[in-house]
Design an enzyme around this catalytic site. Structure first.
Site, mmCIF file in Angstrom:
data_model
loop_
_atom_site.group_PDB
_atom_site.id
_atom_site.type_symbol
_atom_site.label_atom_id
_atom_site.label_comp_id
_atom_site.label_asym_id
_atom_site.label_seq_id
_atom_site.Cartn_x
_atom_site.Cartn_y
_atom_site.Cartn_z
ATOM 1 N N SER A 73 0.736 -1.453 0.102
ATOM 2 C CA SER A 73 -0.511 0.002 0.222
ATOM 3 C C SER A 73 1.002 1.055 0.215
ATOM 4 O O SER A 73 0.174 2.222 -0.325
ATOM 5 C CB SER A 73 -1.021 0.337 0.905
ATOM 6 N N LYS B 26 0.269 3.564 -2.754
ATOM 7 C CA LYS B 26 -0.773 3.957 -2.904
ATOM 8 C C LYS B 26 -0.127 6.075 -3.133
ATOM 9 O O LYS B 26 -1.430 6.537 -3.046
ATOM 10 C CB LYS B 26 -1.527 3.687 -1.885
ATOM 11 N N TYR C 205 -4.418 -2.129 -10.624
ATOM 12 C CA TYR C 205 -3.907 -2.174 -8.684
ATOM 13 C C TYR C 205 -2.894 -3.123 -7.845
ATOM 14 O O TYR C 205 -2.605 -2.405 -7.243
ATOM 15 C CB TYR C 205 -5.305 -2.636 -7.966
ATOM 16 N N TYR D 33 -4.152 3.483 7.817
ATOM 17 C CA TYR D 33 -5.694 2.559 8.530
ATOM 18 C C TYR D 33 -6.405 3.487 9.417
ATOM 19 O O TYR D 33 -5.736 4.163 10.291
ATOM 20 C CB TYR D 33 -5.678 1.506 8.649
ATOM 21 N N VAL E 242 1.192 -3.872 3.670
ATOM 22 C CA VAL E 242 1.032 -4.714 4.315
ATOM 23 C C VAL E 242 2.206 -6.097 4.540
ATOM 24 O O VAL E 242 2.567 -7.243 4.669
ATOM 25 C CB VAL E 242 0.126 -5.837 4.100
HETATM 26 N N1 GLU Z 1 -2.765 -5.557 -1.656
HETATM 27 C C1 GLU Z 1 -2.911 -5.194 -0.369
HETATM 28 C C2 GLU Z 1 -4.305 -5.350 -0.326
HETATM 29 O O1 GLU Z 1 -4.856 -4.994 -1.459
HETATM 30 C C3 GLU Z 1 -2.320 -3.650 -0.225
HETATM 31 C C4 GLU Z 1 -3.235 -3.924 1.224
HETATM 32 C C5 GLU Z 1 -2.120 -3.174 2.321
HETATM 33 O O2 GLU Z 1 -0.740 -2.654 1.814
HETATM 34 O O3 GLU Z 1 -2.444 -2.840 2.668
HETATM 35 O O4 GLU Z 1 -5.147 -6.198 0.082
#
Ligand code: GLU
Length: 309
Positions: A64, A67, A191, A243, A261
């Site tokens: 993420s 992003k 994505y 988050y 993650v």
């Molecule tokens: N590729 C992960 C998902 O979509 C990203 C989540 C993350 O890194 O927080 O679940």
């Protein structure tokens, strides 16, 4: 002058006995295979120094953290209009939660939860085939890091495509509300590949420099965004970058940051440095356990904070 290398070495030595804490993300099978006893930390300062310790040269899945780079691209494409598609408020719920989406008619709370990032992938996809949009992102991140060795790990992308049922649910839900313009498979193709970007701490710290230096990379002279946009992206990272753990990260570390993650965290000390920490074990809300501890130690020992000395 602060001895940053000595600070990094000290943090590493203190954390060595704790390596392996937390739990690796196992909902993505390819990530479940990663050895949890790894730890890397790198700092790129706006005056051109790079310091590193531990496994700072080991590539990992940035997940993420991508992003932030996609948000930067999307803002470059459509400007402030982006905010008709996605909000700017902390979500207070899990990164892959679907609950809020229904209450808020398919408009995700912010660009850093999965739903928001999927909407942003849709924006970056416009006018492109998925392969081109992925290529655009890869070129952009290589340009930011000033390193052509940054790659996308196809195995991770495939692993997520095969098991990303929740992300398919989120995307289909948004499509039903008219908040995705392209086919769900195409948007998620972009994505999943952005999440599968593979970088090491040094590359990631360098890639974040533009956010620490008023929108330009001082090491390369590359101008990326305006100072105002860099400030605003930092504001979003501070309020939404972890988050449901964003408040806690601001409280303990006091710097804008974005987690993934894969166990990485990119943090920004505005005007001073960009920092990347990595350790694969995650805490309960899906953020790197030791990565966050390392950044808390670093912030305390350097005095870096956006909230004062
Ligand atoms: N590729 C992960 C998902 O979509 C990203 C989540 C993350 O890194 O927080 O679940």
């Amino acid at each position: 002058m602060m001895d940053l290398q000595a600070i990094l070495d000290g943090i590493h030595a203190e954390l060595l006995p704790r390596l392996g804490e937390g739990k690796v993300a196992d909902y993505i099978p390819e990530l479940a295979k990663v050895d949890p006893r790894q730890f890397g930390l790198a700092i790129a300062t706006v005056d051109g120094q790079v310091h590193r310790v531990g496994d700072a040269e080991a590539p990992f899945s940035i997940q993420s953290i991508s992003k932030v780079f996609m948000l930067t691209l999307a803002l470059g494409k459509v400007g402030e209009q982006l905010w008709t598609r996605v909000g700017r408020e902390p979500s207070g719920s899990a990164f892959n939660s679907i609950v809020q989406l229904e209450h808020e008619s398919g408009i995700p709370r912010n660009p850093f939860i999965n739903a928001g990032a999927i909407a942003i992938s849709d924006v970056v996809l416009s006018g492109h085939a998925p392969r081109e949009a992925i290529g655009e992102l890869l070129r952009f991140v290589r340009y930011l890091a000033d390193d052509d060795a940054v790659t996308i790990d196809e195995k991770v992308a495939r692993s997520e495509t095969q098991t990303g049922f929740r992300n398919f649910a989120l995307a289909n839900f948004m499509r039903s509300y008219g908040n995705l313009d392209h086919p769900v498979e195409h948007v998620l193709g972009v994505y999943f590949h952005q999440c599968a970007l593979s970088m090491n701490c040094i590359q990631l710290a360098k890639a974040g420099l533009y956010l620490a230096a008023r929108g330009s990379n001082p090491a390369t002279g590359h101008s990326v965004v305006s100072p105002k946009r860099a400030r605003r992206i930092n504001a979003l990272m501070l309020t939404c970058g972890h988050y449901d753990g964003s408040g806690d990260f601001a409280y303990h570390v006091g710097l804008p940051g974005k987690s993934g993650v894969g166990g990485g965290i990119m943090a920004v000390a505005p005007g001073i440095a960009s920092i990347a920490a990595w350790s694969p074990g995650l805490n309960k809300v899906g953020n790197s356990q030791l990565g966050a501890v390392a950044l808390e130690m670093l912030a305390a020992r350097t005095g870096w904070s956006v909230f004062g000395d």
